[in-house]
Design a protein around this motif. Structure first.
Motif, PDB file in Angstrom:
ATOM      1  N   ASN A   1       0.855  -1.187   0.000  1.00 39.57           N
ATOM      2  CA  ASN A   1       0.000   0.000   0.000  1.00 39.57           C
ATOM      3  C   ASN A   1       0.897   1.245   0.000  1.00 39.57           C
ATOM      4  O   ASN A   1       0.885   2.030   0.940  1.00 39.57           O
ATOM      5  CB  ASN A   1      -0.884  -0.055   1.253  1.00 39.57           C
ATOM      6  CG  ASN A   1      -2.089   0.826   1.145  1.00 39.57           C
ATOM      7  OD1 ASN A   1      -2.494   1.230   0.068  1.00 39.57           O
ATOM      8  ND2 ASN A   1      -2.672   1.152   2.290  1.00 39.57           N
ATOM      9  N   PRO A   2       1.695   1.444  -1.085  1.00 41.44           N
ATOM     10  CA  PRO A   2       2.732   2.482  -1.090  1.00 41.44           C
ATOM     11  C   PRO A   2       2.248   3.856  -1.585  1.00 41.44           C
ATOM     12  O   PRO A   2       2.865   4.475  -2.428  1.00 41.44           O
ATOM     13  CB  PRO A   2       3.762   1.901  -2.059  1.00 41.44           C
ATOM     14  CG  PRO A   2       2.919   1.200  -3.065  1.00 41.44           C
ATOM     15  CD  PRO A   2       1.760   0.625  -2.287  1.00 41.44           C
ATOM     16  N   GLN A   3       1.146   4.335  -1.025  1.00 40.91           N
ATOM     17  CA  GLN A   3       0.525   5.535  -1.559  1.00 40.91           C
ATOM     18  C   GLN A   3       1.031   6.850  -0.968  1.00 40.91           C
ATOM     19  O   GLN A   3       0.525   7.906  -1.318  1.00 40.91           O
ATOM     20  CB  GLN A   3      -0.998   5.439  -1.397  1.00 40.91           C
ATOM     21  CG  GLN A   3      -1.504   5.622   0.020  1.00 40.91           C
ATOM     22  CD  GLN A   3      -1.306   4.451   0.956  1.00 40.91           C
ATOM     23  OE1 GLN A   3      -0.555   3.531   0.692  1.00 40.91           O
ATOM     24  NE2 GLN A   3      -1.951   4.469   2.093  1.00 40.91           N
ATOM     25  N   CYS A   4       2.044   6.852  -0.128  1.00 36.04           N
ATOM     26  CA  CYS A   4       2.463   8.093   0.538  1.00 36.04           C
ATOM     27  C   CYS A   4       3.044   9.120  -0.441  1.00 36.04           C
ATOM     28  O   CYS A   4       2.701  10.305  -0.359  1.00 36.04           O
ATOM     29  CB  CYS A   4       3.412   7.823   1.696  1.00 36.04           C
ATOM     30  SG  CYS A   4       4.809   6.779   1.309  1.00 36.04           S
ATOM     31  N   THR A   5       3.888   8.718  -1.368  1.00 39.41           N
ATOM     32  CA  THR A   5       4.441   9.686  -2.323  1.00 39.41           C
ATOM     33  C   THR A   5       3.323  10.280  -3.170  1.00 39.41           C
ATOM     34  O   THR A   5       3.277  11.487  -3.407  1.00 39.41           O
ATOM     35  CB  THR A   5       5.504   9.024  -3.224  1.00 39.41           C
ATOM     36  OG1 THR A   5       6.563   8.550  -2.392  1.00 39.41           O
ATOM     37  CG2 THR A   5       6.064  10.013  -4.237  1.00 39.41           C
ATOM     38  N   ARG A   6       2.403   9.442  -3.601  1.00 38.79           N
ATOM     39  CA  ARG A   6       1.283   9.918  -4.414  1.00 38.79           C
ATOM     40  C   ARG A   6       0.430  10.932  -3.633  1.00 38.79           C
ATOM     41  O   ARG A   6       0.117  12.008  -4.136  1.00 38.79           O
ATOM     42  CB  ARG A   6       0.423   8.717  -4.831  1.00 38.79           C
ATOM     43  CG  ARG A   6      -0.779   9.097  -5.682  1.00 38.79           C
ATOM     44  CD  ARG A   6      -1.717   7.926  -5.873  1.00 38.79           C
ATOM     45  NE  ARG A   6      -2.446   7.683  -4.637  1.00 38.79           N
ATOM     46  CZ  ARG A   6      -2.916   6.499  -4.272  1.00 38.79           C
ATOM     47  NH1 ARG A   6      -2.713   5.437  -5.028  1.00 38.79           N
ATOM     48  NH2 ARG A   6      -3.574   6.364  -3.139  1.00 38.79           N
ATOM     49  N   GLU A   7       0.054  10.585  -2.409  1.00 37.18           N
ATOM     50  CA  GLU A   7      -0.895  11.409  -1.647  1.00 37.18           C
ATOM     51  C   GLU A   7      -0.256  12.574  -0.898  1.00 37.18           C
ATOM     52  O   GLU A   7      -0.946  13.540  -0.570  1.00 37.18           O
ATOM     53  CB  GLU A   7      -1.674  10.532  -0.660  1.00 37.18           C
ATOM     54  CG  GLU A   7      -2.526   9.477  -1.329  1.00 37.18           C
ATOM     55  CD  GLU A   7      -3.662  10.048  -2.170  1.00 37.18           C
ATOM     56  OE1 GLU A   7      -4.125  11.165  -1.894  1.00 37.18           O
ATOM     57  OE2 GLU A   7      -4.093   9.366  -3.116  1.00 37.18           O
ATOM     58  N   LEU A   8       1.035  12.488  -0.598  1.00 34.27           N
ATOM     59  CA  LEU A   8       1.705  13.559   0.150  1.00 34.27           C
ATOM     60  C   LEU A   8       2.567  14.458  -0.727  1.00 34.27           C
ATOM     61  O   LEU A   8       2.925  15.557  -0.315  1.00 34.27           O
ATOM     62  CB  LEU A   8       2.553  12.965   1.275  1.00 34.27           C
ATOM     63  CG  LEU A   8       1.753  12.337   2.410  1.00 34.27           C
ATOM     64  CD1 LEU A   8       2.632  11.422   3.254  1.00 34.27           C
ATOM     65  CD2 LEU A   8       1.118  13.412   3.273  1.00 34.27           C
ATOM     66  N   LYS A   9       2.884  13.999  -1.932  1.00 33.82           N
ATOM     67  CA  LYS A   9       3.733  14.776  -2.839  1.00 33.82           C
ATOM     68  C   LYS A   9       3.015  15.041  -4.169  1.00 33.82           C
ATOM     69  O   LYS A   9       2.682  16.168  -4.499  1.00 33.82           O
ATOM     70  CB  LYS A   9       5.061  14.047  -3.104  1.00 33.82           C
ATOM     71  CG  LYS A   9       5.913  13.794  -1.869  1.00 33.82           C
ATOM     72  CD  LYS A   9       6.739  14.974  -1.526  1.00 33.82           C
ATOM     73  CE  LYS A   9       7.689  14.704  -0.363  1.00 33.82           C
ATOM     74  NZ  LYS A   9       8.421  15.887   0.019  1.00 33.82           N
ATOM     75  N   ALA A  10       2.770  13.983  -4.952  1.00 36.74           N
ATOM     76  CA  ALA A  10       2.261  14.146  -6.317  1.00 36.74           C
ATOM     77  C   ALA A  10       0.875  14.796  -6.376  1.00 36.74           C
ATOM     78  O   ALA A  10       0.678  15.772  -7.111  1.00 36.74           O
ATOM     79  CB  ALA A  10       2.239  12.795  -7.031  1.00 36.74           C
ATOM     80  N   TYR A  11      -0.088  14.287  -5.619  1.00 37.95           N
ATOM     81  CA  TYR A  11      -1.441  14.838  -5.698  1.00 37.95           C
ATOM     82  C   TYR A  11      -1.542  16.261  -5.143  1.00 37.95           C
ATOM     83  O   TYR A  11      -2.235  17.090  -5.730  1.00 37.95           O
ATOM     84  CB  TYR A  11      -2.450  13.914  -5.040  1.00 37.95           C
ATOM     85  CG  TYR A  11      -2.815  12.705  -5.890  1.00 37.95           C
ATOM     86  CD1 TYR A  11      -2.186  12.434  -7.106  1.00 37.95           C
ATOM     87  CD2 TYR A  11      -3.794  11.830  -5.477  1.00 37.95           C
ATOM     88  CE1 TYR A  11      -2.515  11.330  -7.863  1.00 37.95           C
ATOM     89  CE2 TYR A  11      -4.141  10.718  -6.238  1.00 37.95           C
ATOM     90  CZ  TYR A  11      -3.501  10.474  -7.427  1.00 37.95           C
ATOM     91  OH  TYR A  11      -3.841   9.376  -8.182  1.00 37.95           O
ATOM     92  N   PRO A  12      -0.876  16.585  -4.033  1.00 36.75           N
ATOM     93  CA  PRO A  12      -0.904  17.991  -3.605  1.00 36.75           C
ATOM     94  C   PRO A  12      -0.289  18.932  -4.653  1.00 36.75           C
ATOM     95  O   PRO A  12      -0.796  20.032  -4.867  1.00 36.75           O
ATOM     96  CB  PRO A  12      -0.097  17.993  -2.304  1.00 36.75           C
ATOM     97  CG  PRO A  12      -0.254  16.604  -1.778  1.00 36.75           C
ATOM     98  CD  PRO A  12      -0.272  15.722  -2.997  1.00 36.75           C
ATOM     99  N   ILE A  13       0.772  18.492  -5.333  1.00 35.31           N
ATOM    100  CA  ILE A  13       1.374  19.315  -6.383  1.00 35.31           C
ATOM    101  C   ILE A  13       0.391  19.476  -7.539  1.00 35.31           C
ATOM    102  O   ILE A  13       0.221  20.576  -8.076  1.00 35.31           O
ATOM    103  CB  ILE A  13       2.726  18.727  -6.847  1.00 35.31           C
ATOM    104  CG1 ILE A  13       3.776  18.895  -5.731  1.00 35.31           C
ATOM    105  CG2 ILE A  13       3.202  19.396  -8.138  1.00 35.31           C
ATOM    106  CD1 ILE A  13       5.079  18.149  -5.982  1.00 35.31           C
TER     107      ILE A  13
END
Length: 176
Positions: free
Chosen positions: A73-85
């Motif tokens: 469940n490796p969603q941290c980069t997506r939800e904390l970096k990519a999606y906020p950007i």
């Protein structure tokens, strides 16, 4: 744009701020905002060096919505970096843009297989190949550098770090 997770090492935050001031480029600091409502998605809020979370709140809110990140469940980069950007870019009215990722040519295994579809570019791999040795030499010529040990990384407790690295970090910082 710098997306702060609330779990960055303080040295990382200081480094981003010093780069902005020293090299004369503005950095927009953002943090992800995670909503428990189904279909709401991740948005962002603009912060700055002084107001950026250092208490882990963005990460904790993310966990409350998505659970603890791990290998399945490796969603941290997506939800904390990519999606906020992406949320920030949409707030500017941008629909199509490229995101430059600072992965070096000796880290190509970290490149996304969906780079083209996601409009990701890797200038340190493709346009001007850089290795860790070249990057370290360049920083040795500057008046400051990132004050972290190689095993620490930017995120304090990233689940992608090896157990020996995590143990060493815990030994170095027993109060964290």
């Amino acid at each position: 744009v710098f997306a702060n997770t609330g779990q960055e090492n303080e040295e990382t935050l200081q480094f981003v701020d010093r780069c902005s001031k020293h090299f004369g480029f503005p950095v927009v600091w953002i943090e992800g905002v995670h909503h428990p409502e189904v279909g709401k998605g991740t948005t962002h809020k603009v912060v700055d060096f002084d107001t950026a979370s250092r208490d882990g709140k963005p990460f904790e809110t993310f966990i409350s919505v998505y659970s603890i990140p791990n290998i399945t469940n490796p969603q941290c980069t997506r939800e904390l970096k990519a999606y906020p950007i992406k949320s920030y870019a949409r707030s500017l009215g941008w629909k199509k843009y490229f995101t430059a990722i600072g992965i070096r040519s000796d880290e190509i295994d970290r490149m996304s297989v969906r780079a083209k579809a996601e409009r990701l570019i890797y200038p340190l791999v493709r346009e001007r190949p850089m290795t860790k040795q070249k990057v370290n030499f360049w920083w040795s010529q500057q008046p400051f550098r990132l004050e972290l040990k190689g095993y620490q990384g930017n995120c304090k407790w990233c689940w992608k770090k090896s157990n020996p690295k995590l143990i060493r970090i815990a030994q170095d910082n027993p109060d964290n």
